[in-house]
Design a protein around this motif. Structure first.
Motif, PDB file in Angstrom:
ATOM      1  N   THR A 162       0.944  -1.274  -0.075  1.00  0.00           N
ATOM      2  CA  THR A 162       0.027   0.010  -0.028  1.00  0.00           C
ATOM      3  C   THR A 162       0.750   1.192   0.155  1.00  0.00           C
ATOM      4  O   THR A 162       0.212   2.400   0.011  1.00  0.00           O
ATOM      5  CB  THR A 162      -1.021  -0.118   1.286  1.00  0.00           C
TER       6      THR A 162
ATOM      7  N   ASP B 243      -7.093   6.517 -13.351  1.00  0.00           N
ATOM      8  CA  ASP B 243      -6.311   5.435 -13.026  1.00  0.00           C
ATOM      9  C   ASP B 243      -4.835   5.904 -12.943  1.00  0.00           C
ATOM     10  O   ASP B 243      -4.235   6.995 -14.032  1.00  0.00           O
ATOM     11  CB  ASP B 243      -6.423   4.462 -14.251  1.00  0.00           C
TER      12      ASP B 243
ATOM     13  N   ARG C  25      -5.904  -6.892  -4.421  1.00  0.00           N
ATOM     14  CA  ARG C  25      -6.613  -5.766  -4.639  1.00  0.00           C
ATOM     15  C   ARG C  25      -7.171  -5.281  -3.361  1.00  0.00           C
ATOM     16  O   ARG C  25      -7.507  -5.980  -2.314  1.00  0.00           O
ATOM     17  CB  ARG C  25      -7.749  -6.277  -5.494  1.00  0.00           C
TER      18      ARG C  25
ATOM     19  N   THR D 192      -7.003  -0.363  -5.578  1.00  0.00           N
ATOM     20  CA  THR D 192      -5.569  -0.487  -6.061  1.00  0.00           C
ATOM     21  C   THR D 192      -5.347  -2.050  -6.211  1.00  0.00           C
ATOM     22  O   THR D 192      -5.884  -3.059  -5.596  1.00  0.00           O
ATOM     23  CB  THR D 192      -4.620  -0.231  -4.851  1.00  0.00           C
TER      24      THR D 192
ATOM     25  N   PRO E  54      -3.452   6.853   2.102  1.00  0.00           N
ATOM     26  CA  PRO E  54      -2.285   5.930   1.894  1.00  0.00           C
ATOM     27  C   PRO E  54      -2.284   5.317   3.332  1.00  0.00           C
ATOM     28  O   PRO E  54      -2.108   3.988   3.394  1.00  0.00           O
ATOM     29  CB  PRO E  54      -1.457   6.472   1.222  1.00  0.00           C
TER      30      PRO E  54
ATOM     31  N   ASN F 187     -10.823   4.472  -3.357  1.00  0.00           N
ATOM     32  CA  ASN F 187      -9.669   4.036  -4.049  1.00  0.00           C
ATOM     33  C   ASN F 187      -9.687   2.575  -4.361  1.00  0.00           C
ATOM     34  O   ASN F 187     -10.106   2.029  -3.172  1.00  0.00           O
ATOM     35  CB  ASN F 187      -8.494   4.485  -3.294  1.00  0.00           C
TER      36      ASN F 187
ATOM     37  N   GLU G 161      -3.684   2.185  -9.556  1.00  0.00           N
ATOM     38  CA  GLU G 161      -4.622   2.813  -8.577  1.00  0.00           C
ATOM     39  C   GLU G 161      -5.798   3.323  -9.310  1.00  0.00           C
ATOM     40  O   GLU G 161      -5.483   3.996 -10.356  1.00  0.00           O
ATOM     41  CB  GLU G 161      -3.793   3.962  -7.856  1.00  0.00           C
ATOM     42  N   ARG G 162      -7.036   3.302  -9.002  1.00  0.00           N
ATOM     43  CA  ARG G 162      -8.116   3.984  -9.581  1.00  0.00           C
ATOM     44  C   ARG G 162      -8.922   4.868  -8.288  1.00  0.00           C
ATOM     45  O   ARG G 162      -9.224   4.201  -7.263  1.00  0.00           O
ATOM     46  CB  ARG G 162      -9.088   2.654  -9.975  1.00  0.00           C
ATOM     47  N   TRP G 163      -8.608   6.335  -8.669  1.00  0.00           N
ATOM     48  CA  TRP G 163      -9.210   6.986  -7.755  1.00  0.00           C
ATOM     49  C   TRP G 163     -10.572   7.473  -8.371  1.00  0.00           C
ATOM     50  O   TRP G 163     -10.544   7.797  -9.641  1.00  0.00           O
ATOM     51  CB  TRP G 163      -8.342   8.200  -7.542  1.00  0.00           C
TER      52      TRP G 163
ATOM     53  N   ARG H  89      -9.851  -2.141  -2.135  1.00  0.00           N
ATOM     54  CA  ARG H  89     -10.927  -1.198  -2.153  1.00  0.00           C
ATOM     55  C   ARG H  89     -11.366  -0.525  -1.078  1.00  0.00           C
ATOM     56  O   ARG H  89     -11.702  -1.046  -0.224  1.00  0.00           O
ATOM     57  CB  ARG H  89     -12.193  -1.510  -2.904  1.00  0.00           C
TER      58      ARG H  89
ATOM     59  N   SER I  96       1.678   4.561  -3.884  1.00  0.00           N
ATOM     60  CA  SER I  96       1.598   5.911  -4.411  1.00  0.00           C
ATOM     61  C   SER I  96       2.676   6.809  -3.900  1.00  0.00           C
ATOM     62  O   SER I  96       2.898   7.777  -4.540  1.00  0.00           O
ATOM     63  CB  SER I  96       0.200   6.620  -3.996  1.00  0.00           C
TER      64      SER I  96
END
Lengths: 174, 155
Positions: free
Chosen positions: A67, A149, B81, A111, B59, A109, A163-165, B83, A70
């Motif tokens: 994680t 993305d 994954r 990811t 984050p 978010n 990552e999709r925000w 979310r 980013s």
């Protein structure tokens, strides 16, 4: 809601959907100190971050907390000669400016993690606008949702993560 | 070590409760290179953002969730994954409680074992963050999801 294409989207924004933008390399090679600082910040005792023998056995050597993805494209807060603040997730700020929406929040978010990131890696990121919604009114104000993305690749071209925000840019209603 | 055959739909993960302080928030933000002032500047958070204090950044919430999941799977657990949707900020002084339950257990076409989890971060009775995680776990003591690459890793 957020993945539905807007019906009133200006042509200059419409042409950006699906286009890869702002491809750039991180400002420094991945460094292990961040692995420990990140793990320490959440008191994560997972031995793959702290015990080299375990990391060698399980992950073929040290890997970054997943994680932390980013972090590798977030610019330094300051750099010599930089006169304009460099922002992460530039498309988000472009859309705020384009639509005159002074406020924004990130609402979701997702990811997906692929190749682990290792010390010394040079991570390249690129951003892609996925969708922009019609204008709508929510509790915070009136504005648009957008989905962006961010793809991360290592120096070998291997995909490390996506990552999709989902963001909501808005103006407070009077 | 957790292996797939020991996991069933409906299994509840051990809760993780943590007393959030200003240090938690600032350390988490800086660890993730997030310099935005609402995660370290009380006055900015209150006067500009209109919230009661600085609050945990995205984050770092991800890092807490990662820790929560791998505390349960053990080190061979590999997140595929994650979310999460933030509904309310988490502030210094809050006791956050991370909870999780197994929603699905499966094996994919490349024989990778997957567990899907529903997670929440709660403060008191309020759910601040909703999350879903998909994590690969070994299908046997000899299996190691971290050895999967390319076509054999499909998160």
């Amino acid at each position: 809601m957020t993945d539905v294409a807007a019906t009133d989207l200006p042509a200059d924004v419409q042409t950006l959907i699906g286009e890869l933008q702002y491809e750039e390399q991180g400002e420094f090679p991945v460094e292990r100190g961040y692995f420990w600082t990140s793990a320490a910040s959440v008191e994560n005792a997972n031995p793959i971050f702290w015990d080299d023998a375990v990391a060698d056995e399980i992950t073929d050597g040290p890997v970054a907390p997943l994680t932390l993805l980013s972090a590798w494209f977030r610019p330094h807060h300051w750099a010599p000669g930089r006169t304009v603040e460099k922002l992460p997730l530039q498309i988000h700020f472009d859309l705020k400016a384009r639509f005159g929406l002074p406020e924004a929040i990130m609402t979701e978010n997702v990811t997906t993690f692929h190749e682990p990131i290792r010390p010394g890696d040079l991570i390249t990121s690129a951003q892609r606008l996925v969708s922009v919604s019609d204008e709508q009114t929510r509790r915070l104000g009136t504005g648009r949702f957008w989905v962006i993305d961010v793809e991360y690749r290592n120096q070998h071209g291997e995909l490390c993560g996506v990552e999709r925000w989902t963001g909501f840019g808005y103006r407070r209603d009077a | 070590m957790t292996t797939l055959e020991k996991i069933s739909v409906g299994d509840v993960l051990p809760d993780l409760a943590y007393d959030v302080t200003s240090t938690t928030v600032v350390l988490g933000a800086l660890a993730s290179r997030d310099w935005r002032p609402m995660h370290h500047d009380h006055h900015f958070a209150v006067e500009r953002q209109g919230v009661q204090d600085i609050f945990l950044n995205s984050p770092n919430q991800g890092a807490w969730l990662e820790r929560f999941v791998t505390d349960w799977t053990g080190p061979k657990g590999r997140l595929g994954r994650l979310r999460f949707k933030m509904r309310k900020p988490i502030f210094p002084g809050d006791t956050m409680v991370i909870e999780g339950v197994v929603r699905d257990v499966s094996v994919d076409a490349s024989a990778c074992g997957w567990v899907e989890l529903d997670l929440t971060i709660r403060v008191g009775d309020v759910i601040c963050t909703e999350s879903e995680a998909k994590v690969a776990v070994p299908t046997s003591p000899d299996d190691n999801p971290w050895q999967r690459h390319g076509d054999t890793w499909n998160p």
